[in-house]
Motif scaffolding. Structure first.
Motif, PDB file in Angstrom:
ATOM      1  N   MET A  62       0.705  -1.148   0.002  1.00 54.60           N
ATOM      2  CA  MET A  62      -0.089  -0.072  -0.047  1.00 54.60           C
ATOM      3  C   MET A  62       0.631   1.406  -0.090  1.00 54.60           C
ATOM      4  O   MET A  62       0.663   2.058  -0.767  1.00 54.60           O
ATOM      5  CB  MET A  62      -0.875  -0.053   1.334  1.00 54.60           C
ATOM      6  N   PHE A  63       1.909   1.262   0.577  1.00 53.18           N
ATOM      7  CA  PHE A  63       2.930   2.213   0.736  1.00 53.18           C
ATOM      8  C   PHE A  63       3.392   2.654  -0.594  1.00 53.18           C
ATOM      9  O   PHE A  63       3.722   3.833  -0.913  1.00 53.18           O
ATOM     10  CB  PHE A  63       4.065   2.209   1.882  1.00 53.18           C
ATOM     11  N   ARG A  64       3.946   1.571  -1.376  1.00 55.37           N
ATOM     12  CA  ARG A  64       4.451   1.674  -2.533  1.00 55.37           C
ATOM     13  C   ARG A  64       3.330   2.270  -3.528  1.00 55.37           C
ATOM     14  O   ARG A  64       3.727   3.144  -4.431  1.00 55.37           O
ATOM     15  CB  ARG A  64       4.989   0.267  -3.038  1.00 55.37           C
ATOM     16  N   ALA A  65       2.540   1.743  -3.448  1.00 57.82           N
ATOM     17  CA  ALA A  65       1.271   2.366  -4.450  1.00 57.82           C
ATOM     18  C   ALA A  65       1.126   3.801  -4.046  1.00 57.82           C
ATOM     19  O   ALA A  65       0.782   4.854  -5.045  1.00 57.82           O
ATOM     20  CB  ALA A  65      -0.185   1.768  -4.274  1.00 57.82           C
ATOM     21  N   VAL A  66       0.974   4.235  -2.905  1.00 57.49           N
ATOM     22  CA  VAL A  66       0.943   5.603  -2.535  1.00 57.49           C
ATOM     23  C   VAL A  66       2.003   6.587  -3.067  1.00 57.49           C
ATOM     24  O   VAL A  66       1.959   7.773  -3.843  1.00 57.49           O
ATOM     25  CB  VAL A  66       0.511   6.101  -1.038  1.00 57.49           C
ATOM     26  N   ALA A  67       3.070   5.900  -2.908  1.00 54.66           N
ATOM     27  CA  ALA A  67       4.558   6.602  -3.490  1.00 54.66           C
ATOM     28  C   ALA A  67       4.681   6.778  -4.730  1.00 54.66           C
ATOM     29  O   ALA A  67       5.034   7.836  -5.171  1.00 54.66           O
ATOM     30  CB  ALA A  67       5.592   5.751  -2.807  1.00 54.66           C
ATOM     31  N   PHE A  68       3.938   5.728  -5.675  1.00 56.55           N
ATOM     32  CA  PHE A  68       3.997   5.890  -7.143  1.00 56.55           C
ATOM     33  C   PHE A  68       3.333   6.988  -7.483  1.00 56.55           C
ATOM     34  O   PHE A  68       3.609   7.765  -8.165  1.00 56.55           O
ATOM     35  CB  PHE A  68       3.550   4.417  -7.766  1.00 56.55           C
ATOM     36  N   PHE A  69       1.907   7.053  -6.794  1.00 61.64           N
ATOM     37  CA  PHE A  69       0.930   8.203  -7.283  1.00 61.64           C
ATOM     38  C   PHE A  69       1.532   9.522  -6.755  1.00 61.64           C
ATOM     39  O   PHE A  69       1.407  10.441  -7.666  1.00 61.64           O
ATOM     40  CB  PHE A  69      -0.357   7.787  -6.582  1.00 61.64           C
ATOM     41  N   SER A  70       2.228   9.756  -5.937  1.00 58.62           N
ATOM     42  CA  SER A  70       2.877  10.839  -5.356  1.00 58.62           C
ATOM     43  C   SER A  70       3.917  11.170  -6.131  1.00 58.62           C
ATOM     44  O   SER A  70       4.117  12.464  -6.336  1.00 58.62           O
ATOM     45  CB  SER A  70       3.145  10.913  -4.165  1.00 58.62           C
ATOM     46  N   PHE A  71       4.821  10.065  -6.727  1.00 59.24           N
ATOM     47  CA  PHE A  71       5.781  10.665  -7.355  1.00 59.24           C
ATOM     48  C   PHE A  71       5.321  11.066  -8.983  1.00 59.24           C
ATOM     49  O   PHE A  71       5.741  12.132  -9.468  1.00 59.24           O
ATOM     50  CB  PHE A  71       6.777   9.524  -7.761  1.00 59.24           C
TER      51      PHE A  71
END
Length: 396
Positions: A62-71
């Motif tokens: 979940m963290f990586r998913a949010v990080a992807f969208f944030s990037f």
């Protein structure tokens, strides 16, 4: 505005939240465990992008998913699931990504605990049943001497009535402690009353932009544990006494910019220390919409669009949608697959087809509480709602 909607595919009507956000010019990004092909077309159209994870319980994914969208899209302004199960994870993600438009980890922990809710209700001036956090048998026995049988035991943190039981005597007390759950449990004095909810969408000042009331059967616990039929209704209006307590609770719990579901007992007889027959007693708070398809029932009862009201709250911090037409009741009644009923599906549709607004199978995940097959209909008043529910649920 970048909005991450967590698990937008469940319940399936939650695509409406995403759709209304999109209409309001929001960039809506979804994270879920369903494949993209499984998503309904209206949801696909509402989402700018969808990120599938294998396991939503895995915080790393979940963290990586949010990080992807944030990037990819820049600062994330909102993150929300509107789903009880994910509230703590939502809060953790907000904390880690400095998203300040919702509850952080500390706040979420405070309103997830059933025992912790008592203090907030007290601040609002709302009476609640006496409660004991179970740690030892001896301490529980002492609490029993104060309140007497029956008592309710339930998880301190839980969804709905899952894992909730009524203890009527010493034998049941012994059985409970001989198989004591590993998760924290609470013991609460028994309250005789109907269950009602105060449902609201609030702005950033903790003020309700919209209010509604839902009336439930006296014991959701028995419906789950004994596999009974569920029938409940959204009422035409909100009694002023309930509205006043609901608004006070919003302030006490500091409910900002949320769709919430606050549950109360309406006493059916006097209860010493709590109130008179007809008074309201705080039960628990849920910092999300009422379960199942209740938001849709609210729309049908009030000729409105709570999905749009919620989206306007997100983007404008106000209600832009004018009140609808005449208010009436909307009633839900369900049946179970392993039970025979007097009236067939065809008979139900022949008699009530003109009033039925939803008729469908319930997802297996929520069927223990909500039933397998549901019928939802307009009703002119409480008596008509009760008549419809009785017709649908009458066992052979």
């Amino acid at each position: 505005m970048n909005f991450i909607f967590v698990s937008p595919q469940f319940p399936h009507t939650y695509w409406n939240f995403c759709d209304r956000l999109r209409r309001n010019g929001v960039n809506v990004l979804g994270i879920g465990d369903a494949s993209y092909d499984e998503l309904e077309e209206p949801l696909k159209r509402a989402l700018t992008e969808y990120y599938r994870v294998d396991d939503m319980e895995d915080y790393g994914q979940m963290f990586r998913a949010v990080a992807f969208f944030s990037f990819k899209y820049g600062k994330i302004d909102w993150l929300e699931s509107n789903n009880e199960y994910w509230l703590e994870q939502d809060a953790r993600l907000r904390t880690d990504f400095h998203i300040t438009t919702g509850a952080d980890e500390k706040e979420a922990a405070g309103f997830r605990s059933k025992s912790g809710m008592k203090a907030f209700y007290a601040r609002a001036g709302v009476p609640t049943a006496r409660c004991h956090k179970i740690k030892t048998r001896k301490a529980a026995e002492k609490f029993l001497k104060e309140v007497g049988y029956p008592v309710i035991v339930k998880p301190d943190v839980g969804v709905g009535a899952s894992g909730t039981y009524r203890l009527d005597n010493g034998e049941q007390f012994d059985d409970f402690f001989s198989n004591l759950p590993t998760v924290p449990y609470v013991m609460e004095e028994f309250v005789t009353g109907d269950i009602v909810s105060y449902d609201a969408v609030t702005n950033s000042k903790m003020e309700p932009l919209f209010e509604s009331m839902t009336a439930f059967p006296p014991s959701i616990m028995d419906i789950v544990n004994e596999k009974r039929e569920l029938a409940y209704c959204v009422t035409a209006g909100v009694p002023e006494a309930l509205a006043e307590l609901g608004r006070a609770a919003l302030k006490a719990f500091r409910v900002k910019s949320r769709f919430v579901h606050l549950e109360f007992f309406r006493l059916t007889k006097d209860k010493k220390g709590l109130g008179k027959k007809g008074d309201y007693v705080g039960l628990e708070v849920n910092m999300r919409p009422a379960g199942g398809y209740t938001p849709d029932m609210i729309n049908y009862a009030h000729s409105t669009d709570v999905y749009q009201i919620w989206a306007d709250m997100v983007t404008a911090d106000s209600r832009l949608l004018a009140p609808g037409g005449n208010d009436h009741f909307c009633v839900y009644a369900s049946r179970r697959d392993d039970v025979s009923y007097v009236h067939s599906h065809e008979e139900i549709m022949a008699r009530y087809g003109g009033q039925i607004v939803m008729c469908e199978r319930m997802p297996d995940m929520i069927a223990p509480a909500m039933g397998n097959q549901m019928y939802t209909a307009h009703a002119a008043d409480g008596a008509a709602a009760a008549e419809f529910a009785a017709f649908v649920t009458l066992r052979a």
